[in-house]
Write an enzyme that holds these catalytic residues in place. Structure first.
Site, PDB file in Angstrom:
ATOM      1  N   ASN A   7      73.405   8.827 -20.025  1.00 43.78           N
ATOM      2  CA  ASN A   7      72.052   8.521 -20.510  1.00 43.78           C
ATOM      3  C   ASN A   7      71.429   7.601 -19.456  1.00 43.78           C
ATOM      4  O   ASN A   7      71.722   6.414 -19.398  1.00 43.78           O
ATOM      5  CB  ASN A   7      72.143   7.824 -21.871  1.00 43.78           C
ATOM      6  N   LYS A  14      73.888   4.522 -19.149  1.00 44.88           N
ATOM      7  CA  LYS A  14      75.015   4.382 -20.079  1.00 44.88           C
ATOM      8  C   LYS A  14      75.875   5.624 -19.961  1.00 44.88           C
ATOM      9  O   LYS A  14      75.338   6.719 -19.757  1.00 44.88           O
ATOM     10  CB  LYS A  14      74.510   4.264 -21.517  1.00 44.88           C
ATOM     11  N   ARG A  90      71.466  13.113 -21.519  1.00 44.26           N
ATOM     12  CA  ARG A  90      70.369  12.935 -22.461  1.00 44.26           C
ATOM     13  C   ARG A  90      69.064  13.069 -21.675  1.00 44.26           C
ATOM     14  O   ARG A  90      68.888  12.444 -20.632  1.00 44.26           O
ATOM     15  CB  ARG A  90      70.451  11.545 -23.083  1.00 44.26           C
ATOM     16  N   HIS A 179      64.427  11.091 -31.070  1.00 44.74           N
ATOM     17  CA  HIS A 179      65.685  10.846 -31.803  1.00 44.74           C
ATOM     18  C   HIS A 179      66.252  12.145 -32.377  1.00 44.74           C
ATOM     19  O   HIS A 179      67.021  12.112 -33.349  1.00 44.74           O
ATOM     20  CB  HIS A 179      65.474   9.865 -32.987  1.00 44.74           C
ATOM     21  N   GLY A 207      66.516   1.899 -35.923  1.00 47.85           N
ATOM     22  CA  GLY A 207      67.107   1.054 -34.886  1.00 47.85           C
ATOM     23  C   GLY A 207      65.975   0.281 -34.251  1.00 47.85           C
ATOM     24  O   GLY A 207      64.903   0.135 -34.845  1.00 47.85           O
ATOM     25  N   ASN A 208      66.201  -0.179 -33.028  1.00 44.91           N
ATOM     26  CA  ASN A 208      65.126  -0.872 -32.332  1.00 44.91           C
ATOM     27  C   ASN A 208      63.920   0.062 -32.186  1.00 44.91           C
ATOM     28  O   ASN A 208      62.787  -0.316 -32.414  1.00 44.91           O
ATOM     29  CB  ASN A 208      65.653  -1.351 -30.981  1.00 44.91           C
ATOM     30  N   ARG A 238      57.418  -2.072 -31.073  1.00 45.73           N
ATOM     31  CA  ARG A 238      56.316  -1.089 -31.073  1.00 45.73           C
ATOM     32  C   ARG A 238      55.571  -1.141 -32.406  1.00 45.73           C
ATOM     33  O   ARG A 238      56.189  -1.293 -33.459  1.00 45.73           O
ATOM     34  CB  ARG A 238      56.858   0.322 -30.878  1.00 45.73           C
ATOM     35  N   ILE A 329      69.895  -0.733 -37.795  1.00 49.72           N
ATOM     36  CA  ILE A 329      69.396  -1.346 -39.027  1.00 49.72           C
ATOM     37  C   ILE A 329      69.795  -0.499 -40.248  1.00 49.72           C
ATOM     38  O   ILE A 329      70.263  -1.024 -41.261  1.00 49.72           O
ATOM     39  CB  ILE A 329      67.852  -1.493 -38.963  1.00 49.72           C
ATOM     40  N   GLY A 330      69.633   0.815 -40.132  1.00 54.57           N
ATOM     41  CA  GLY A 330      69.966   1.708 -41.243  1.00 54.57           C
ATOM     42  C   GLY A 330      71.422   1.578 -41.664  1.00 54.57           C
ATOM     43  O   GLY A 330      71.749   1.660 -42.851  1.00 54.57           O
ATOM     44  N   GLU A 331      72.313   1.348 -40.678  1.00 56.68           N
ATOM     45  CA  GLU A 331      73.739   1.281 -40.984  1.00 56.68           C
ATOM     46  C   GLU A 331      74.188  -0.112 -41.426  1.00 56.68           C
ATOM     47  O   GLU A 331      75.212  -0.248 -42.087  1.00 56.68           O
ATOM     48  CB  GLU A 331      74.567   1.694 -39.745  1.00 56.68           C
ATOM     49  N   GLU A 382      75.136   9.680 -31.043  1.00 59.54           N
ATOM     50  CA  GLU A 382      74.391  10.578 -30.162  1.00 59.54           C
ATOM     51  C   GLU A 382      75.245  11.090 -29.001  1.00 59.54           C
ATOM     52  O   GLU A 382      75.094  12.228 -28.576  1.00 59.54           O
ATOM     53  CB  GLU A 382      73.134   9.856 -29.647  1.00 59.54           C
TER      54      GLU A 382
HETATM   55  P1  AMP Z   1      69.891   0.283 -32.455  1.00 58.90           P
HETATM   56  O1  AMP Z   1      68.599   0.445 -31.686  1.00 58.90           O
HETATM   57  O2  AMP Z   1      70.264   1.479 -33.259  1.00 58.90           O
HETATM   58  O3  AMP Z   1      71.012  -0.233 -31.600  1.00 58.90           O
HETATM   59  O4  AMP Z   1      69.618  -0.882 -33.562  1.00 58.90           O
HETATM   60  C1  AMP Z   1      69.337  -2.204 -33.209  1.00 58.90           C
HETATM   61  C2  AMP Z   1      68.902  -2.979 -34.446  1.00 58.90           C
HETATM   62  O5  AMP Z   1      69.951  -2.931 -35.447  1.00 58.90           O
HETATM   63  C3  AMP Z   1      68.618  -4.440 -34.196  1.00 58.90           C
HETATM   64  O6  AMP Z   1      67.421  -4.822 -34.858  1.00 58.90           O
HETATM   65  C4  AMP Z   1      69.791  -5.138 -34.858  1.00 58.90           C
HETATM   66  O7  AMP Z   1      69.457  -6.390 -35.355  1.00 58.90           O
HETATM   67  C5  AMP Z   1      70.108  -4.228 -36.008  1.00 58.90           C
HETATM   68  N1  AMP Z   1      71.432  -4.584 -36.552  1.00 58.90           N
HETATM   69  C6  AMP Z   1      71.640  -5.232 -37.702  1.00 58.90           C
HETATM   70  N2  AMP Z   1      72.941  -5.444 -37.901  1.00 58.90           N
HETATM   71  C7  AMP Z   1      73.595  -4.954 -36.851  1.00 58.90           C
HETATM   72  C8  AMP Z   1      74.979  -4.895 -36.483  1.00 58.90           C
HETATM   73  N3  AMP Z   1      75.948  -5.382 -37.244  1.00 58.90           N
HETATM   74  N4  AMP Z   1      75.269  -4.289 -35.322  1.00 58.90           N
HETATM   75  C9  AMP Z   1      74.296  -3.777 -34.530  1.00 58.90           C
HETATM   76  N5  AMP Z   1      72.978  -3.814 -34.842  1.00 58.90           N
HETATM   77  C10 AMP Z   1      72.621  -4.394 -35.979  1.00 58.90           C
END
Ligand code: AMP
Length: 394
Positions: A7, A14, A90, A179, A207-208, A238, A329-331, A382
């Site tokens: 990626n 990455k 990717r 995504h 996520g972010n 954003r 965030i979802g997880e 992914e």
């Molecule tokens: P991503 O872009 O999928 O890596 O998600 C990043 C976002 O997930 C950030 O806002 C993190 O604060 C949130 N997040 C919350 N808890 C966790 C966790 N335990 N590990 C990784 N990301 C987390």
């Protein structure tokens, strides 16, 4: 077969090496600050993370360092580079040309280049990475997996904007969505686990960067990101959906040009802009718990927007069977899931509080057994999705 998944961004890259039979990650890492000074992070599964500061003026040198690390006689994860059977890349934007992953021939690379206008920050960097890999591994097949491809099944009424039609005809201005690899992976996991291919699923990739996708019987029928990843949900930095007139208003008030306004919408908005605290939900949760009202407002505005989109996509599919939360965030962020579901009682959804507090499992249900809609948390992957697509093609 061992697959290298890449990626590539403008100054970072990455990578993972995955054994496609066992689907085990053999090693992963990243190159940072390419063209600036250079740092390689390499971690063989089960071993300590190694960080090497080393000049990598170009992506080709960065990839050479990755190849040297993975095939290193002492610390490498493979015996020799000959073991790499394919490379999966990717690619952010495939425009209307790519509805599926594709083997990256020279002709295909030209067609990807034609999509650069649509993703000027991402596609050129993806192409540099692909070309560098091709030079260093000329005999290894390369596959491109597009963020946009999964959404090419959207009907015209979902992807057309309320703009002069000629902008679509002349410039292909339309909703593409992103995504896609994650939405596809998660909706497939749901179909497989629930044992039904005809499900109406709403995938919330939070996520972010964040987007929602309505998946009807395995096909994307609508999604919240648009021509670019700026549309839709409130994200880390954003803005997501706003009244377009705000752009002119702010430009005049703050004396900004278009680039200046776009910079605000992409980098200074979202939950970071609202809270003034952080784009990271871990920081926001901590601040909200200690009484920071704007951090709490940012979390509430984020969750409310997610709930509104779920309502909209329930209408788009005339129903919903499963809602799936995924990504950082979802997880991990239970408070967001609780807030989102608090708006959805009208769908007959009831949440299991104890289940919602769980963490660290790849698939778990957070709705009660009598909930009319099943709500699940699914770990997205992914890289594994790219590996599977790559193997399927080569
Ligand atoms: P991503 O872009 O999928 O890596 O998600 C990043 C976002 O997930 C950030 O806002 C993190 O604060 C949130 N997040 C919350 N808890 C966790 C966790 N335990 N590990 C990784 N990301 C987390």
């Amino acid at each position: 077969m061992k697959v290298l998944v890449v990626n590539c961004g403008s100054s970072s890259l990455k990578y993972q090496v995955i054994d496609s039979e066992s689907e085990e990650v053999l090693a992963k890492g990243l190159c940072e600050r390419i063209g600036i000074d250079g740092r390689l992070v390499y971690q063989k599964t089960g071993a300590e993370k190694e960080t090497t500061e080393a000049a990598m003026p170009t992506h080709k040198q960065a990839i050479q360092m990755v190849l040297d690390a993975i095939a290193n006689p002492k610390t490498g994860c493979i015996g020799s580079l000959k073991e790499i059977g394919a490379v999966g890349h990717r690619v952010v934007h495939g425009g209307e040309k790519f509805a599926d992953s594709v083997v990256l021939t020279d002709e295909v690379l030209k067609a990807v280049e034609d999509c650069n206008d649509l993703a000027p920050l991402h596609n050129p960097a993806n192409l540099i990475g692909i070309r560098a890999c091709k030079e260093l591994m000329p005999d290894v097949p390369m596959v491109g997996v597009f963020d946009t491809a999964f959404h090419q099944t959207m009907p015209e009424r979902a992807y057309i904007y309320g703009l002069p039609y000629e902008y679509y005809e002349k410039y292909k201005v339309r909703r593409y969505g992103f995504h896609g690899t994650s939405h596809s992976f998660v909706s497939k996991q749901v179909a497989k686990t629930e044992g039904r291919q005809d499900l109406k699923t709403i995938v919330c990739h939070l996520g972010n960067g964040a987007s929602i996708c309505a998946v009807n019987a395995g096909k994307s029928v609508d999604t919240s990101m648009g021509l670019t990843p700026l549309e839709g949900l409130i994200m880390g930095t954003r803005s997501g959906d706003i009244d377009p007139s705000i752009m002119e208003f702010i430009a005049k008030k703050e004396n900004l040009d278009i680039a200046g306004v776009m910079n605000v919408l992409n980098k200074k908005s979202g939950v970071e802009g609202v809270s003034g605290v952080s784009s990271d939900f871990r920081d926001l949760e901590a601040a909200a718990e200690s009484g920071n009202e704007r951090a709490l407002l940012a979390i509430e505005a984020f969750s409310y927007r997610v709930a509104k989109y779920i309502g909209a996509y329930t209408a788009a599919m005339n129903g919903v069977d499963v809602i799936a939360f995924t990504a950082g965030i979802g997880e991990n962020t239970a408070i967001v899931r609780r807030q989102v579901l608090s708006y959805l009682g009208f769908l007959g959804i009831t949440m299991d509080e104890a289940a919602n507090a769980k963490r660290g499992e790849d698939y778990f249900t957070i709705s009660t057994p009598d909930s009319k809609v099943k709500v699940v948390v699914v770990a997205t992957n992914e890289e594994l999705a790219i590996c599977r697509e790559t193997v399927a093609l080569v």
